[in-house]
Design an enzyme around this catalytic site. Structure first.
Site, PDB file in Angstrom:
ATOM      1  CB  CYS A   5     -17.686  71.994 -38.458  1.00 56.34           C
ATOM      2  SG  CYS A   5     -16.054  71.406 -37.966  1.00 56.34           S
ATOM      3  CB  CYS A   8     -18.667  69.961 -35.360  1.00 55.80           C
ATOM      4  SG  CYS A   8     -17.908  71.439 -34.651  1.00 55.80           S
ATOM      5  CG  ASN A  84      -1.352  72.688 -42.027  1.00 56.59           C
ATOM      6  OD1 ASN A  84      -0.148  72.956 -41.970  1.00 56.59           O
ATOM      7  ND2 ASN A  84      -1.801  71.504 -42.421  1.00 56.59           N
ATOM      8  N   GLY A  90      -2.378  75.898 -46.083  1.00 58.32           N
ATOM      9  CA  GLY A  90      -2.794  74.522 -46.343  1.00 58.32           C
ATOM     10  C   GLY A  90      -3.891  74.008 -45.430  1.00 58.32           C
ATOM     11  CG  HIS A  97      -6.906  69.797 -37.498  1.00 56.15           C
ATOM     12  ND1 HIS A  97      -7.749  70.717 -38.081  1.00 56.15           N
ATOM     13  CD2 HIS A  97      -6.022  69.436 -38.456  1.00 56.15           C
ATOM     14  CE1 HIS A  97      -7.399  70.900 -39.338  1.00 56.15           C
ATOM     15  NE2 HIS A  97      -6.342  70.143 -39.604  1.00 56.15           N
TER      16      HIS A  97
HETATM   17  P1  AMP Z   1      -5.522  70.486 -42.629  1.00 51.64           P
HETATM   18  O1  AMP Z   1      -5.028  70.530 -44.047  1.00 51.64           O
HETATM   19  O2  AMP Z   1      -4.467  70.840 -41.630  1.00 51.64           O
HETATM   20  O3  AMP Z   1      -6.813  71.254 -42.449  1.00 51.64           O
HETATM   21  O4  AMP Z   1      -5.820  68.963 -42.356  1.00 51.64           O
HETATM   22  C1  AMP Z   1      -7.071  68.379 -42.496  1.00 51.64           C
HETATM   23  C2  AMP Z   1      -6.867  66.908 -42.365  1.00 51.64           C
HETATM   24  O5  AMP Z   1      -8.121  66.316 -42.084  1.00 51.64           O
HETATM   25  C3  AMP Z   1      -6.304  66.214 -43.618  1.00 51.64           C
HETATM   26  O6  AMP Z   1      -5.086  65.566 -43.300  1.00 51.64           O
HETATM   27  C4  AMP Z   1      -7.417  65.236 -43.999  1.00 51.64           C
HETATM   28  O7  AMP Z   1      -6.917  64.012 -44.505  1.00 51.64           O
HETATM   29  C5  AMP Z   1      -8.153  65.042 -42.684  1.00 51.64           C
HETATM   30  N1  AMP Z   1      -9.562  64.670 -42.808  1.00 51.64           N
HETATM   31  C6  AMP Z   1     -10.509  65.206 -43.605  1.00 51.64           C
HETATM   32  N2  AMP Z   1     -11.691  64.605 -43.428  1.00 51.64           N
HETATM   33  C7  AMP Z   1     -11.494  63.661 -42.470  1.00 51.64           C
HETATM   34  C8  AMP Z   1     -12.324  62.694 -41.857  1.00 51.64           C
HETATM   35  N3  AMP Z   1     -13.623  62.569 -42.174  1.00 51.64           N
HETATM   36  N4  AMP Z   1     -11.797  61.873 -40.921  1.00 51.64           N
HETATM   37  C9  AMP Z   1     -10.483  61.978 -40.593  1.00 51.64           C
HETATM   38  N5  AMP Z   1      -9.642  62.875 -41.137  1.00 51.64           N
HETATM   39  C10 AMP Z   1     -10.136  63.696 -42.077  1.00 51.64           C
END
Ligand code: AMP
Length: 103
Positions: A5, A8, A84, A90, A97
């Site tokens: 993850c 994580c 989400n 999505g 989160h």
């Molecule tokens: P979701 O579509 O609700 O799962 O959102 C996942 C979010 O995580 C997206 O807005 C991504 O831009 C963000 N994300 C993915 N990888 C990272 C990372 N390494 N650091 C910060 N944000 C991230």
């Protein structure tokens, strides 16, 4: 911790990601691909794939309290939150989160 993850790993400090805010049970960091001038993610430290798997009511409260406290800390009075849940909605990262989006 789930070794596969990405959140994580962030929470574990593997990438040196700066935390905007941290409590005993939650962390907040900036989204890597911001969709608003302010775009933060509030996560439980414990690996929970999505809201569907969240059963701990204290942790539910901690997550919302963290939303309140981090926005207050940075002086953000008006903002949107988004959770989400599931691929079709999505969700891309399967570590629960809450998005905080603001200007
Ligand atoms: P979701 O579509 O609700 O799962 O959102 C996942 C979010 O995580 C997206 O807005 C991504 O831009 C963000 N994300 C993915 N990888 C990272 C990372 N390494 N650091 C910060 N944000 C991230």
């Amino acid at each position: 911790m789930d070794n596969e993850c990405i959140f994580c790993k962030i929470i574990n400090g593997d990438f040196g990601t700066e935390f905007v805010y941290e409590t005993e049970t939650t962390v907040v960091f900036n989204d890597i691909n911001p969709k608003a001038p302010i775009h933060m993610l509030v996560c439980p430290k414990k690996h929970i794939p999505s809201l569907n798997e969240l059963e701990d009511k204290n942790l539910m409260a901690d997550l919302l309290q963290t939303v309140k406290d981090v926005t207050q800390k940075i002086g953000l009075k008006s903002y949107k939150t988004e959770i989400n849940t599931g691929k079709e909605a999505g969700q891309e990262v399967f570590h629960l989160h809450i998005h905080i989006l603001g200007k």
